[in-house]
Scaffold this motif. Structure first.
Motif, short mmCIF file in Angstrom:
data_model
loop_
_atom_site.label_atom_id
_atom_site.label_comp_id
_atom_site.label_asym_id
_atom_site.label_seq_id
_atom_site.Cartn_x
_atom_site.Cartn_y
_atom_site.Cartn_z
N ALA A 1 0.83 -1.21 0.00
CA ALA A 1 0.00 0.00 0.00
C ALA A 1 0.87 1.26 0.00
O ALA A 1 0.54 2.26 -0.65
CB ALA A 1 -0.93 -0.01 1.21
N LEU A 2 2.00 1.20 0.72
CA LEU A 2 2.90 2.35 0.75
C LEU A 2 3.53 2.60 -0.62
O LEU A 2 3.61 3.75 -1.09
CB LEU A 2 3.98 2.11 1.80
CG LEU A 2 5.00 3.23 2.01
CD1 LEU A 2 4.32 4.47 2.55
CD2 LEU A 2 6.11 2.77 2.95
N ARG A 3 3.95 1.53 -1.28
CA ARG A 3 4.56 1.69 -2.61
C ARG A 3 3.55 2.17 -3.65
O ARG A 3 3.89 2.98 -4.53
CB ARG A 3 5.17 0.37 -3.04
CG ARG A 3 6.42 -0.02 -2.28
CD ARG A 3 6.94 -1.36 -2.74
NE ARG A 3 8.16 -1.74 -2.04
CZ ARG A 3 8.76 -2.93 -2.18
NH1 ARG A 3 8.25 -3.83 -3.02
NH2 ARG A 3 9.87 -3.19 -1.50
N GLY A 4 2.34 1.68 -3.56
CA GLY A 4 1.31 2.09 -4.52
C GLY A 4 0.61 3.38 -4.15
O GLY A 4 -0.32 3.79 -4.87
N ARG A 5 1.02 4.00 -3.03
CA ARG A 5 0.42 5.25 -2.57
C ARG A 5 -1.10 5.10 -2.42
O ARG A 5 -1.90 5.93 -2.86
CB ARG A 5 0.74 6.40 -3.52
CG ARG A 5 2.23 6.72 -3.61
CD ARG A 5 2.48 7.88 -4.54
NE ARG A 5 3.93 8.17 -4.61
CZ ARG A 5 4.45 9.14 -5.36
NH1 ARG A 5 3.65 9.89 -6.13
NH2 ARG A 5 5.75 9.35 -5.37
N ILE A 6 -1.48 4.02 -1.77
CA ILE A 6 -2.90 3.71 -1.56
C ILE A 6 -3.29 4.18 -0.16
O ILE A 6 -2.67 3.78 0.83
CB ILE A 6 -3.15 2.19 -1.71
CG1 ILE A 6 -2.80 1.74 -3.12
CG2 ILE A 6 -4.61 1.87 -1.38
CD1 ILE A 6 -2.86 0.23 -3.30
N GLN A 7 -4.30 5.01 -0.10
CA GLN A 7 -4.85 5.46 1.17
C GLN A 7 -5.88 4.43 1.64
O GLN A 7 -7.03 4.43 1.19
CB GLN A 7 -5.49 6.85 1.02
CG GLN A 7 -4.55 7.93 0.56
CD GLN A 7 -3.46 8.23 1.59
OE1 GLN A 7 -3.67 8.10 2.80
NE2 GLN A 7 -2.28 8.61 1.11
N ASN B 1 -1.32 -1.78 -8.07
CA ASN B 1 -1.69 -0.62 -7.25
C ASN B 1 -3.20 -0.51 -7.01
O ASN B 1 -3.73 0.58 -6.79
CB ASN B 1 -1.18 0.68 -7.88
CG ASN B 1 0.33 0.71 -7.98
OD1 ASN B 1 1.03 0.09 -7.18
ND2 ASN B 1 0.84 1.43 -8.97
N THR B 2 -3.90 -1.63 -7.05
CA THR B 2 -5.35 -1.63 -6.78
C THR B 2 -5.64 -2.75 -5.78
O THR B 2 -5.03 -3.83 -5.82
CB THR B 2 -6.17 -1.86 -8.06
OG1 THR B 2 -5.71 -3.06 -8.70
CG2 THR B 2 -6.03 -0.69 -9.00
N ILE B 3 -6.61 -2.48 -4.91
CA ILE B 3 -7.04 -3.47 -3.91
C ILE B 3 -8.02 -4.44 -4.55
O ILE B 3 -8.93 -4.04 -5.28
CB ILE B 3 -7.69 -2.77 -2.71
CG1 ILE B 3 -6.72 -1.76 -2.11
CG2 ILE B 3 -8.10 -3.78 -1.65
CD1 ILE B 3 -7.36 -0.85 -1.08
#
Length: 248
Positions: A38-44, A143-145
């Motif tokens: 999540a940190l690498r993909g900049r996912i909030q 980069n997607t959940i």
């Protein structure tokens, strides 16, 4: 692509909700690998997870995961900060901590009674989670959940339950709620009220009818005395008239 992802998530959530009682707020157990992705993909996570699952969520982790991230050093410092902001769930490893994957696996033992979601990028952990029926699995790809579809073990478990005609506790509750909403089952308060009405006193009209019958059929004591007196008077008058005739 976003609409199709949400459709698949809604379908998978409906499956877990109907068969295993998964409900809001969805409790999602995170490990260090998921936090790092999540940190690498900049996912909030706090913003995107409720949107994706279309419901309230709770980000959770365990002490074992936090301790594992601390031992790994500076490379996973950002992931550790994300995990520290999550709610900490109590695990059974109070004295001797274990690695994060083993700890999360122990949290979904015995049928996953707390309805945890497991969010991890660890392939070994994912394979072990899929062998346990009723555990939703999440991961990050491109980069997607993504909420994974129900595993073969989970689908087979549901089919065996349906074939043996066993109804789970959650299904009984949902059926009862639907019946109450449609008015097929009345509330227990209404049943109690009806029972109280049944245990009422006698009908006053019926009492009046009974009194009339007793008055008509049974003569009073005064009437009996009058009848007896009349009979005695007649008999004495006859005797007197007969005596006068004989004398004459």
């Amino acid at each position: 692509m976003k609409i199709t992802r949400q459709k698949h998530a809604k379908k998978h959530l409906g499956f877990f909700r109907n068969n295993f009682g998964v409900r809001e707020p969805y409790q999602i157990l995170l490990d260090g690998t998921f936090c790092q992705a999540a940190l690498r993909g900049r996912i909030q996570l706090r913003e995107q997870l409720p949107r994706y699952l279309m419901g309230q969520t709770q980000l959770c982790t365990t002490r074992c995961v936090l301790k594992e991230l601390e031992t790994l050093g500076k490379d996973l410092y950002g992931a550790k900060l994300i995990a520290q902001k999550c709610q900490v769930r109590n695990c059974s490893h109070f004295k001797n901590a274990v690695n994060g994957s083993e700890c999360l696996l122990s949290m979904v033992e015995e049928g996953n009674p707390h309805h945890y979601f497991v969010a991890s990028q660890d392939q070994n952990l994912s394979m072990k989670v899929k062998k346990k029926p009723g555990v939703p699995l999440m991961f990050i790809i491109q980069n997607t959940i993504v909420l994974d579809k129900p595993s073969l073990k989970t689908v087979a478990f549901v089919k065996t339950v349906e074939s043996s005609q066993l109804v789970s506790v959650h299904e009984k509750q949902s059926i009862k709620q639907l019946k109450e909403e449609q008015g097929l089952v009345k509330n227990p308060e209404q049943r109690r009220k009806k029972k109280r009405k049944k245990v009422s006193g006698p009908n006053p009209l019926s009492c009046l009818k009974k009194k009339k019958k007793t008055q008509d059929t049974e003569p009073s004591a005064s009437e009996k005395k009058r009848k007896r007196k009349r009979i005695r008077n007649r008999s004495t008058s006859r005797v007197i008239s007969e005596k006068q005739n004989t004398k004459g």
